[in-house]
Design a protein around this motif. Sequence first.
Motif, PDB file in Angstrom:
ATOM      1  N   ASP A  33       0.763  -1.071   0.021  1.00 35.16           N
ATOM      2  CA  ASP A  33      -0.132  -0.053   0.036  1.00 35.16           C
ATOM      3  C   ASP A  33       0.743   1.174   0.005  1.00 35.16           C
ATOM      4  O   ASP A  33       1.893   1.205   0.763  1.00 35.16           O
ATOM      5  CB  ASP A  33      -0.979  -0.058   1.232  1.00 35.16           C
ATOM      6  CG  ASP A  33      -1.870  -1.086   1.222  1.00 35.16           C
ATOM      7  OD1 ASP A  33      -2.067  -1.677   0.151  1.00 35.16           O
ATOM      8  OD2 ASP A  33      -2.693  -1.296   2.079  1.00 35.16           O
ATOM      9  N   TYR A  34       0.613   2.225  -0.772  1.00 32.24           N
ATOM     10  CA  TYR A  34       1.322   3.375  -0.808  1.00 32.24           C
ATOM     11  C   TYR A  34       0.333   4.592  -0.789  1.00 32.24           C
ATOM     12  O   TYR A  34      -0.458   4.737  -1.800  1.00 32.24           O
ATOM     13  CB  TYR A  34       2.211   3.371  -2.041  1.00 32.24           C
ATOM     14  CG  TYR A  34       2.972   4.731  -2.130  1.00 32.24           C
ATOM     15  CD1 TYR A  34       4.348   4.887  -1.497  1.00 32.24           C
ATOM     16  CD2 TYR A  34       2.593   5.753  -2.898  1.00 32.24           C
ATOM     17  CE1 TYR A  34       5.043   5.881  -1.444  1.00 32.24           C
ATOM     18  CE2 TYR A  34       3.437   6.968  -2.938  1.00 32.24           C
ATOM     19  CZ  TYR A  34       4.689   7.039  -2.097  1.00 32.24           C
ATOM     20  OH  TYR A  34       5.510   8.220  -2.033  1.00 32.24           O
ATOM     21  N   PRO A  35       0.542   5.608  -0.115  1.00 30.00           N
ATOM     22  CA  PRO A  35       1.552   5.675   1.149  1.00 30.00           C
ATOM     23  C   PRO A  35       1.221   4.645   2.060  1.00 30.00           C
ATOM     24  O   PRO A  35      -0.125   4.225   2.106  1.00 30.00           O
ATOM     25  CB  PRO A  35       1.622   7.150   1.468  1.00 30.00           C
ATOM     26  CG  PRO A  35       0.714   8.006   0.362  1.00 30.00           C
ATOM     27  CD  PRO A  35       0.010   6.971  -0.279  1.00 30.00           C
TER      28      PRO A  35
ATOM     29  N   VAL B 125       1.064   6.302   7.676  1.00 31.39           N
ATOM     30  CA  VAL B 125       1.432   7.766   7.226  1.00 31.39           C
ATOM     31  C   VAL B 125       0.262   8.393   6.903  1.00 31.39           C
ATOM     32  O   VAL B 125      -0.089   9.578   7.157  1.00 31.39           O
ATOM     33  CB  VAL B 125       2.513   7.627   6.077  1.00 31.39           C
ATOM     34  CG1 VAL B 125       2.927   8.983   5.548  1.00 31.39           C
ATOM     35  CG2 VAL B 125       3.736   6.873   6.453  1.00 31.39           C
ATOM     36  N   SER B 126      -0.281   8.120   5.878  1.00 31.95           N
ATOM     37  CA  SER B 126      -1.884   8.584   5.387  1.00 31.95           C
ATOM     38  C   SER B 126      -2.639   7.481   4.384  1.00 31.95           C
ATOM     39  O   SER B 126      -2.284   6.625   4.496  1.00 31.95           O
ATOM     40  CB  SER B 126      -1.216   9.795   4.311  1.00 31.95           C
ATOM     41  OG  SER B 126      -0.722   9.380   3.000  1.00 31.95           O
ATOM     42  N   GLU B 127      -3.605   8.181   4.180  1.00 29.99           N
ATOM     43  CA  GLU B 127      -4.578   6.987   3.323  1.00 29.99           C
ATOM     44  C   GLU B 127      -3.952   6.914   2.072  1.00 29.99           C
ATOM     45  O   GLU B 127      -3.482   7.671   1.138  1.00 29.99           O
ATOM     46  CB  GLU B 127      -6.043   7.691   3.039  1.00 29.99           C
ATOM     47  CG  GLU B 127      -6.777   6.733   2.590  1.00 29.99           C
ATOM     48  CD  GLU B 127      -8.478   7.622   2.037  1.00 29.99           C
ATOM     49  OE1 GLU B 127      -9.039   7.011   1.465  1.00 29.99           O
ATOM     50  OE2 GLU B 127      -8.453   8.842   2.558  1.00 29.99           O
ATOM     51  N   PRO B 128      -3.828   5.434   1.953  1.00 28.65           N
ATOM     52  CA  PRO B 128      -3.009   4.893   0.542  1.00 28.65           C
ATOM     53  C   PRO B 128      -3.760   5.476  -0.634  1.00 28.65           C
ATOM     54  O   PRO B 128      -5.152   5.692  -0.837  1.00 28.65           O
ATOM     55  CB  PRO B 128      -3.248   3.499   0.546  1.00 28.65           C
ATOM     56  CG  PRO B 128      -3.397   3.149   1.954  1.00 28.65           C
ATOM     57  CD  PRO B 128      -4.237   4.389   2.536  1.00 28.65           C
ATOM     58  N   ILE B 129      -2.911   5.622  -1.599  1.00 29.71           N
ATOM     59  CA  ILE B 129      -3.421   6.161  -3.028  1.00 29.71           C
ATOM     60  C   ILE B 129      -3.680   4.880  -3.975  1.00 29.71           C
ATOM     61  O   ILE B 129      -4.551   4.857  -4.601  1.00 29.71           O
ATOM     62  CB  ILE B 129      -2.461   7.284  -3.761  1.00 29.71           C
ATOM     63  CG1 ILE B 129      -2.539   8.579  -2.715  1.00 29.71           C
ATOM     64  CG2 ILE B 129      -2.883   7.630  -5.110  1.00 29.71           C
ATOM     65  CD1 ILE B 129      -1.280   9.426  -3.419  1.00 29.71           C
ATOM     66  N   PHE B 130      -2.601   3.935  -3.953  1.00 30.58           N
ATOM     67  CA  PHE B 130      -2.716   2.741  -4.402  1.00 30.58           C
ATOM     68  C   PHE B 130      -2.670   1.517  -3.292  1.00 30.58           C
ATOM     69  O   PHE B 130      -1.809   1.523  -2.288  1.00 30.58           O
ATOM     70  CB  PHE B 130      -1.381   2.507  -5.528  1.00 30.58           C
ATOM     71  CG  PHE B 130      -1.491   3.804  -6.426  1.00 30.58           C
ATOM     72  CD1 PHE B 130      -2.418   4.046  -7.438  1.00 30.58           C
ATOM     73  CD2 PHE B 130      -0.479   4.515  -6.485  1.00 30.58           C
ATOM     74  CE1 PHE B 130      -2.261   5.089  -8.141  1.00 30.58           C
ATOM     75  CE2 PHE B 130      -0.134   5.562  -7.328  1.00 30.58           C
ATOM     76  CZ  PHE B 130      -1.379   5.802  -8.248  1.00 30.58           C
ATOM     77  N   TYR B 131      -3.336   0.568  -3.740  1.00 32.42           N
ATOM     78  CA  TYR B 131      -3.704  -0.586  -2.784  1.00 32.42           C
ATOM     79  C   TYR B 131      -3.000  -1.772  -3.180  1.00 32.42           C
ATOM     80  O   TYR B 131      -2.782  -1.871  -4.630  1.00 32.42           O
ATOM     81  CB  TYR B 131      -4.968  -0.849  -2.331  1.00 32.42           C
ATOM     82  CG  TYR B 131      -5.732   0.334  -1.614  1.00 32.42           C
ATOM     83  CD1 TYR B 131      -5.561   0.142  -0.269  1.00 32.42           C
ATOM     84  CD2 TYR B 131      -6.101   1.213  -2.145  1.00 32.42           C
ATOM     85  CE1 TYR B 131      -6.072   1.226   0.682  1.00 32.42           C
ATOM     86  CE2 TYR B 131      -6.743   2.306  -1.369  1.00 32.42           C
ATOM     87  CZ  TYR B 131      -6.686   2.416  -0.216  1.00 32.42           C
ATOM     88  OH  TYR B 131      -7.413   3.342   0.677  1.00 32.42           O
ATOM     89  N   PHE B 132      -2.581  -2.751  -2.454  1.00 32.83           N
ATOM     90  CA  PHE B 132      -1.951  -3.891  -2.682  1.00 32.83           C
ATOM     91  C   PHE B 132      -2.735  -4.714  -3.916  1.00 32.83           C
ATOM     92  O   PHE B 132      -3.927  -5.086  -3.553  1.00 32.83           O
ATOM     93  CB  PHE B 132      -1.649  -4.727  -1.444  1.00 32.83           C
ATOM     94  CG  PHE B 132      -1.233  -6.341  -1.777  1.00 32.83           C
ATOM     95  CD1 PHE B 132       0.067  -6.386  -2.146  1.00 32.83           C
ATOM     96  CD2 PHE B 132      -2.138  -7.303  -1.805  1.00 32.83           C
ATOM     97  CE1 PHE B 132       0.715  -7.594  -2.212  1.00 32.83           C
ATOM     98  CE2 PHE B 132      -1.860  -8.658  -1.891  1.00 32.83           C
ATOM     99  CZ  PHE B 132      -0.208  -8.895  -2.204  1.00 32.83           C
ATOM    100  N   GLY B 133      -2.158  -5.111  -4.703  1.00 32.59           N
ATOM    101  CA  GLY B 133      -2.800  -5.866  -5.994  1.00 32.59           C
ATOM    102  C   GLY B 133      -3.401  -5.117  -6.989  1.00 32.59           C
ATOM    103  O   GLY B 133      -3.805  -5.602  -7.907  1.00 32.59           O
ATOM    104  N   GLU B 134      -3.276  -3.839  -6.895  1.00 30.96           N
ATOM    105  CA  GLU B 134      -3.973  -2.947  -7.805  1.00 30.96           C
ATOM    106  C   GLU B 134      -3.028  -3.110  -9.168  1.00 30.96           C
ATOM    107  O   GLU B 134      -1.521  -3.151  -9.084  1.00 30.96           O
ATOM    108  CB  GLU B 134      -3.774  -1.499  -7.677  1.00 30.96           C
ATOM    109  CG  GLU B 134      -5.134  -1.149  -6.904  1.00 30.96           C
ATOM    110  CD  GLU B 134      -5.156   0.297  -6.711  1.00 30.96           C
ATOM    111  OE1 GLU B 134      -5.739   1.139  -7.748  1.00 30.96           O
ATOM    112  OE2 GLU B 134      -5.147   1.013  -5.596  1.00 30.96           O
ATOM    113  N   LYS B 135      -3.437  -2.969 -10.338  1.00 29.26           N
ATOM    114  CA  LYS B 135      -2.673  -2.815 -11.575  1.00 29.26           C
ATOM    115  C   LYS B 135      -2.585  -1.096 -12.162  1.00 29.26           C
ATOM    116  O   LYS B 135      -3.484  -0.426 -12.096  1.00 29.26           O
ATOM    117  CB  LYS B 135      -3.359  -3.742 -12.719  1.00 29.26           C
ATOM    118  CG  LYS B 135      -3.518  -5.419 -12.518  1.00 29.26           C
ATOM    119  CD  LYS B 135      -4.570  -5.783 -13.248  1.00 29.26           C
ATOM    120  CE  LYS B 135      -4.080  -5.882 -15.019  1.00 29.26           C
ATOM    121  NZ  LYS B 135      -5.018  -6.574 -15.913  1.00 29.26           N
ATOM    122  N   LEU B 136      -1.441  -1.211 -12.491  1.00 27.89           N
ATOM    123  CA  LEU B 136      -1.164   0.147 -12.817  1.00 27.89           C
ATOM    124  C   LEU B 136      -0.404   0.231 -14.395  1.00 27.89           C
ATOM    125  O   LEU B 136       0.279  -0.646 -14.663  1.00 27.89           O
ATOM    126  CB  LEU B 136       0.125   0.860 -11.579  1.00 27.89           C
ATOM    127  CG  LEU B 136      -0.323   0.668 -10.167  1.00 27.89           C
ATOM    128  CD1 LEU B 136       0.884   1.213  -9.361  1.00 27.89           C
ATOM    129  CD2 LEU B 136      -1.505   1.230  -9.892  1.00 27.89           C
TER     130      LEU B 136
END
Length: 278
Positions: free
Chosen positions: A31-33, A37-48
Amino acid sequence: MGNMMRVSAPPDKIAASHTGAESDFLAVLYDYPPPDVSEPIFYFGEKLRVISDEGGWWRVVSLKSGRENYIPSKCVAKVYHGWLFDGVGREKSEQLLQLPEMKNGSFMIRQSETKKGSYSLSVKHRQVKHYRIFRLPNNWYYISPRLTFQCLEHLVNHYSESADGLCCVLTTPCLTQQSVNVPDVRQEVPVMRRKKPFNWRSMKRVSLMVEEPENSLETDDSFLSYGLRQSIASYLSLAGDEHFSIGSDDQQKQKRRSYIFSRNSVISDRSSYTESYR
């Protein structure tokens, strides 16, 4: 025996989305961020989908949420051909294949953690199974010695048609079932309003001298700010002009001559007074 066609090795970098293959993408491994730290923008397993490589960072857009942002390269894995995951270990492969949308037969090929230069096939069945893919000196591949393949693509094609000793037939690459929801973002055109032309001739001194109440807001018809009106009013008070108006050029010249005459008269009177005093 496998077919004679051979797939070239994965490229060092994934090309941008407008030039790269549709089956190439990035998979989010963390998960990032981070949630702490803060609410994630991208989550585990997402395709980018990659937009550009910024040197240690990827500029990407999520194929699930449509969000566009940056993500560090250490938080993602490169995926080639839809099923070749670069930078994914055994533990992460199990976590990805156990996501809710993954069905039986979902699979990936990844680099082996225990033997450099080799690959492993990870398949979801009742649980995640791992199969070592061996490489011969002539660079052919096999899981079972009785059947060899010149490239990984043909290995995948074969086991997608028949289990042939595996726990199940390979169905779909990992993360293929992930829903794609890219919203149509439309920007509203700003509303343009044209103000009426400003006419100095219509301005009156009283409108400049009037005091405005506190916390008042200017309306659309207010062409002069409060501070500017105060400055003009102060100037008019010092100049002693009781009637603020702008006339024709002839009127202004006449006023200018009257002012000069009055000024000369004052100077003449002052000289006479001084002579008398002496």
